[in-house]
Motif scaffolding. Structure first.
Motif, mmCIF file in Angstrom:
data_model
loop_
_atom_site.group_PDB
_atom_site.id
_atom_site.type_symbol
_atom_site.label_atom_id
_atom_site.label_comp_id
_atom_site.label_asym_id
_atom_site.label_seq_id
_atom_site.Cartn_x
_atom_site.Cartn_y
_atom_site.Cartn_z
ATOM 1 N N TRP A 29 18.019 102.678 48.048
ATOM 2 C CA TRP A 29 17.748 102.421 49.464
ATOM 3 C C TRP A 29 19.015 101.956 50.178
ATOM 4 O O TRP A 29 19.332 102.412 51.282
ATOM 5 C CB TRP A 29 16.657 101.357 49.613
ATOM 6 N N LEU A 159 16.035 95.329 57.346
ATOM 7 C CA LEU A 159 15.242 95.967 56.301
ATOM 8 C C LEU A 159 14.999 94.960 55.191
ATOM 9 O O LEU A 159 15.917 94.225 54.803
ATOM 10 C CB LEU A 159 15.992 97.184 55.743
ATOM 11 N N LEU A 161 13.400 94.912 51.275
ATOM 12 C CA LEU A 161 12.950 95.748 50.162
ATOM 13 C C LEU A 161 12.153 94.891 49.184
ATOM 14 O O LEU A 161 12.718 94.073 48.454
ATOM 15 C CB LEU A 161 14.158 96.377 49.453
ATOM 16 N N ARG A 183 9.925 98.082 53.013
ATOM 17 C CA ARG A 183 9.798 99.185 52.061
ATOM 18 C C ARG A 183 9.546 98.597 50.677
ATOM 19 O O ARG A 183 10.060 97.531 50.338
ATOM 20 C CB ARG A 183 11.061 100.050 52.040
#
Length: 458
Positions: A29, A159, A161, A183
């Motif tokens: 990612w 973001l 993760l 995510r």
């Protein structure tokens, strides 16, 4: 998550292998997001730092320029092994951390105490000097089980993760508002009995070929002193799948109801009792615009006495008391203020996080509870918990709760299942907000329920 990891380890997967899966999965990612930019990886002493070393090695193998900063040495065997396998250099000072992307692996899930001053200052300094910021598992300084921000002024992330499974902080305020896009990195863990679930996109079916309005579900909305809220709920309910919606009007008549909405004069208690005696009602909704006087309390009691599956919202929540319950299948939809009143009425402590409070009320009232807000939670009497993803902040508009109540009640009339109705109704409400765009009114939101339905028809 610990139970899921323990199950994998018991089946023969060691901690090192799990760390490699997590780090390399997250590393992919990061590689894609970095798009060739230099990456700074901030590693702490625990296994989250170990994930960081694996990420750094993966990125280096992919040809990216990587700077690893570790204020101290790794302290766990798995992190020490990951550090030993990292072929690059490691620096201690944040002064060397200048790049396009910052990856936070300082502290992850399980943190219960604030970051020390030096760690908090380093994190803030690095975050300010990087254009794009990624948190691994849970941002440093966040309590993974509650969503509490343990330090003031923590950075925002573009973001986050999650490794292996979602943590409650990913869906709990205030932390979830700082995490950016979410995510999930699959590391092979299985499901754990009793774990909470994230609200899933439902799959709805069109009415059967031989359907008629009663088979699809007749919903009765018991209105009161302020009919506008009931009309708003009915507007949503008409678009939520029910085949027939009736408003059982109170003292004040509805102004300009749509022609497809049946309005019955039930201002007198006897008239309401007669209307509620109709066995064709699949579900009832009571609360929006009901009022809080003795007449409103009598209308609530009459609705409960009808023995139909029911959604209780707004004013009716404030009036609800344990002695009024008759074993009717219920969905309660309180916001924070109404939740506090319910907790007092049901003799609950009101302590703990939102999940624990919702479960306590669900068990005390033997009802499904939607504790609504920016981090809505659904709790069932058996202790099952569903957490909802962040919905549009434009939902902070008067009347959006009436739309939710009407949507859930419509699904209850279709399904006769309070738990599924709560889940489907809450999802449709959030999707309708997305479809409605910015600065919508509650009326716009109610009309958008049909569009949300269209998104999930099988």
């Amino acid at each position: 998550m610990r139970a899921a990891e323990d199950a994998l380890i018991a089946a023969g997967t060691d901690v090192h292998a799990l760390m490699q899966r997590a780090g390399r999965g997250a590393g992919e990612w990061v590689r894609r997001v970095a798009a060739g930019r230099r990456v700074t990886v901030l590693c702490g002493p625990g296994n989250n730092g170990g994930d960081g070393y694996v990420i750094a090695q993966y990125l280096a193998e992919a040809g990216l320029r990587v700077c690893v900063i570790a204020p101290g040495p790794p302290a766990t065997p798995a992190a020490q092994r990951a550090r030993a396998l990292y072929a690059g250099t490691v620096v201690e000072s944040a002064a060397d951390g200048l790049g396009g992307v910052l990856v936070d692996c300082l502290f992850g899930s399980g943190l219960t105490r604030p970051l020390d001053d030096a760690s908090a200052a380093m994190l803030a300094d690095l975050a300010a000097r990087h254009a794009y910021r990624i948190a691994i598992d849970v941002p440093s300084g966040v309590a993974s089980d509650s969503g509490e921000c343990l330090n003031p002024g923590l950075p925002d992330w573009h973001l986050t993760l999650a490794l292996g499974a979602w943590k409650h902080a990913h869906y709990a305020m205030p932390a979830c508002a700082t995490m950016g896009a979410l995510r999930l990195v699959d590391i092979g863990v299985g499901t754990v009995p009793g774990a909470a679930h994230v609200l899933a996109r439902p799959v709805l079916a069109a009415p059967t070929a031989d359907a008629h309005k009663y088979r699809r579900g007749l919903l009765g909305i018991v209105a009161g002193a302020m009919p506008g809220a009931a009309l708003l709920a009915a507007t949503a309910a008409l678009r939520g799948g029910a085949g027939y919606v009736q408003v059982l009007a109170g003292e004040s008549a509805l102004s300009g109801p749509p022609p497809e909405l049946v309005v019955r004069d039930t201002a007198e208690q006897a008239a309401l009792a007669t209307a509620l005696d109709d066995n064709r009602f699949a579900a009832l909704l009571v609360g929006p615009g009901l009022g809080r006087d003795d007449g409103a309390r009598a209308r609530l009691a009459a609705a409960l006495g009808a023995g139909r599956p029911m959604v209780i919202d707004a004013d009716a929540l404030v009036l609800l008391a344990p002695a009024m319950l008759r074993g009717t299948p219920l969905v309660l939809t309180p916001h924070d203020g109404e939740m506090q009143v319910l907790e007092r009425n049901f003799g609950l402590s009101g302590t703990g996080d939102r999940r624990a409070r919702a479960v306590a009320l669900a068990q005390a009232a033997r009802a499904v509870v939607i504790l609504k807000g920016p981090d809505s939670v659904i709790a069932a009497p058996d202790g099952a918990v569903t957490v909802a993803p962040r919905a549009s902040s434009w939902l902070s508009v008067a009347g959006s709760g009436d739309v939710l109540a009407g949507t859930v009640a419509s699904r209850l009339a279709v399904l006769r299942d309070p738990h599924r109705a709560a889940q489907e109704g809450l999802w449709l409400h959030g999707e309708a907000a997305r479809l409605a765009g910015p600065a919508f009114t509650s009326g716009d939101l109610a009309h958008a329920i049909a569009g949300a339905m269209q998104q999930v028809l099988a």
